[in-house]
Design a protein around this motif. Structure first.
Motif, PDB file in Angstrom:
ATOM      1  N   UNK A 109       0.836  -1.205   0.000  1.00  4.91           N
ATOM      2  CA  UNK A 109       0.000   0.000   0.000  1.00  4.91           C
ATOM      3  C   UNK A 109       0.873   1.258   0.000  1.00  4.91           C
ATOM      4  N   UNK A 110       0.371   2.288  -0.618  1.00  9.94           N
ATOM      5  CA  UNK A 110       1.086   3.572  -0.632  1.00  9.94           C
ATOM      6  C   UNK A 110       0.606   4.531   0.445  1.00  9.94           C
ATOM      7  N   UNK A 111      -0.164   4.041   1.388  1.00 11.81           N
ATOM      8  CA  UNK A 111      -0.645   4.894   2.472  1.00 11.81           C
ATOM      9  C   UNK A 111       0.527   5.422   3.292  1.00 11.81           C
ATOM     10  N   UNK A 112       0.380   6.646   3.741  1.00 12.77           N
ATOM     11  CA  UNK A 112       1.456   7.288   4.508  1.00 12.77           C
ATOM     12  C   UNK A 112       1.865   6.483   5.738  1.00 12.77           C
ATOM     13  N   UNK A 113       0.910   5.903   6.446  1.00  8.65           N
ATOM     14  CA  UNK A 113       1.226   5.148   7.648  1.00  8.65           C
ATOM     15  C   UNK A 113       1.974   3.861   7.390  1.00  8.65           C
ATOM     16  N   UNK A 114       1.831   3.331   6.183  1.00 10.00           N
ATOM     17  CA  UNK A 114       2.486   2.069   5.838  1.00 10.00           C
ATOM     18  C   UNK A 114       3.959   2.278   5.500  1.00 10.00           C
ATOM     19  N   UNK A 115       4.280   3.400   4.905  1.00  7.56           N
ATOM     20  CA  UNK A 115       5.658   3.629   4.438  1.00  7.56           C
ATOM     21  C   UNK A 115       6.712   3.459   5.531  1.00  7.56           C
ATOM     22  N   UNK A 116       6.532   4.072   6.711  1.00  5.29           N
ATOM     23  CA  UNK A 116       7.551   3.873   7.756  1.00  5.29           C
ATOM     24  C   UNK A 116       7.637   2.413   8.209  1.00  5.29           C
ATOM     25  N   UNK A 117       6.492   1.728   8.272  1.00  4.70           N
ATOM     26  CA  UNK A 117       6.509   0.310   8.655  1.00  4.70           C
ATOM     27  C   UNK A 117       7.241  -0.503   7.588  1.00  4.70           C
ATOM     28  N   UNK A 118       6.981  -0.203   6.321  1.00  3.57           N
ATOM     29  CA  UNK A 118       7.658  -0.911   5.234  1.00  3.57           C
ATOM     30  C   UNK A 118       9.170  -0.674   5.303  1.00  3.57           C
ATOM     31  N   UNK A 119       9.573   0.550   5.627  1.00  5.70           N
ATOM     32  CA  UNK A 119      11.003   0.845   5.767  1.00  5.70           C
ATOM     33  C   UNK A 119      11.615   0.034   6.906  1.00  5.70           C
ATOM     34  N   UNK A 120      10.876  -0.107   8.006  1.00  6.17           N
ATOM     35  CA  UNK A 120      11.397  -0.891   9.135  1.00  6.17           C
ATOM     36  C   UNK A 120      11.436  -2.379   8.807  1.00  6.17           C
ATOM     37  N   UNK A 121      10.462  -2.849   8.022  1.00  8.00           N
ATOM     38  CA  UNK A 121      10.498  -4.250   7.563  1.00  8.00           C
ATOM     39  C   UNK A 121      11.747  -4.461   6.715  1.00  8.00           C
ATOM     40  N   UNK A 122      11.995  -3.551   5.792  1.00  8.82           N
ATOM     41  CA  UNK A 122      13.189  -3.638   4.949  1.00  8.82           C
ATOM     42  C   UNK A 122      14.471  -3.624   5.765  1.00  8.82           C
ATOM     43  N   UNK A 123      14.506  -2.788   6.803  1.00  5.82           N
ATOM     44  CA  UNK A 123      15.688  -2.718   7.666  1.00  5.82           C
ATOM     45  C   UNK A 123      15.903  -4.028   8.406  1.00  5.82           C
ATOM     46  N   UNK A 124      14.820  -4.665   8.858  1.00  2.00           N
ATOM     47  CA  UNK A 124      14.937  -5.957   9.544  1.00  2.00           C
ATOM     48  C   UNK A 124      15.449  -7.042   8.597  1.00  2.00           C
ATOM     49  N   UNK A 125      14.939  -7.061   7.391  1.00  3.39           N
ATOM     50  CA  UNK A 125      15.384  -8.053   6.406  1.00  3.39           C
ATOM     51  C   UNK A 125      16.854  -7.815   6.066  1.00  3.39           C
ATOM     52  N   UNK A 126      17.216  -6.565   5.856  1.00  2.40           N
ATOM     53  CA  UNK A 126      18.604  -6.198   5.572  1.00  2.40           C
ATOM     54  C   UNK A 126      19.523  -6.666   6.701  1.00  2.40           C
ATOM     55  N   UNK A 127      19.101  -6.403   7.930  1.00  2.00           N
ATOM     56  CA  UNK A 127      19.909  -6.767   9.100  1.00  2.00           C
ATOM     57  C   UNK A 127      20.140  -8.280   9.170  1.00  2.00           C
ATOM     58  N   UNK A 128      19.103  -9.064   8.903  1.00  2.00           N
ATOM     59  CA  UNK A 128      19.231 -10.522   8.984  1.00  2.00           C
ATOM     60  C   UNK A 128      20.121 -11.072   7.874  1.00  2.00           C
TER      61      UNK A 128
END
Length: 197
Positions: free
Chosen positions: A124-143
């Protein structure tokens, strides 16, 4: 800020402190959302219904989640955060990366409705989703980075991330199952690392 505070990201991406009580409320709503997603469909889920299940006012739930997609994205983030990091130096680098990618891919493998809801929400392109998506990406990157080890080449990390995201698109489209995707990612990881047996 007290030692009880944790960092929260609001729907507009601003970081704000959240005290222990607020964190408990956030977690209660998150758990209720996860339970409801597992029991019903994406279409039937509403923040208002989740709030009722969590026994909080709808306004309270909306304080933490701007929409149902935002709530579902945070649920998925919570699941990703629960995936262990594979860093055992007694395992080969390839094995650690394969374990990491497989565990991430199988987070929602056994729950097709839940997986579909997570995919819809995260894309989703909703504003509230973007920060969560960024944190999901950061978690995947970290692992992925921790599985590769301390001297991880950023280009290899990026290639493995692209492999992961592409594989999830295949799984969410129904082209392959999440288990098939997990198996294929292991082979592709070997190609990227030059370590296929």
């Amino acid at each position: 800020m007290s030692s009880d505070a944790v960092l929260s990201v609001t729907s507009d991406g601003e970081a704000t402190p959240r005290n222990r009580r607020q964190e408990e409320t956030f977690r209660k709503v998150l758990r209720a959302g996860m339970e409801m997603l597992r029991e019903s469909s994406y279409a039937d889920l509403t923040v208002r219904a989740v709030a009722a299940r969590a026994k909080v006012a709808p306004a309270t739930a909306y304080t933490y989640f701007s929409s149902k997609n935002h709530l579902i994205a945070e649920v998925y983030l919570d699941l990703v955060r629960a995936v262990p990091s594979f860093t055992d130096v007694n395992d080969t680098r390839l094995h650690r990366v394969q374990q990491s990618l497989r565990s991430l891919a199988l987070v929602v493998a056994d729950e097709p409705e839940f997986a579909a809801a997570c995919t819809t929400a995260v894309l989703s392109n909703e504003a509230g989703v973007r920060p969560a998506r960024d944190r999901i990406g950061a978690e995947i990157h970290k692992r992925i980075k921790s599985a590769l080890g301390p001297d991880a080449d950023p280009q290899i990390v990026s290639a493995l991330e692209m492999t992961y995201y592409g594989a999830l698109v295949h799984a969410s489209s129904g082209t392959l199952s999440y288990r098939e995707v997990a198996d294929r990612m292991g082979y592709v990881a070997g190609l990227i690392l030059g370590e296929n047996e």
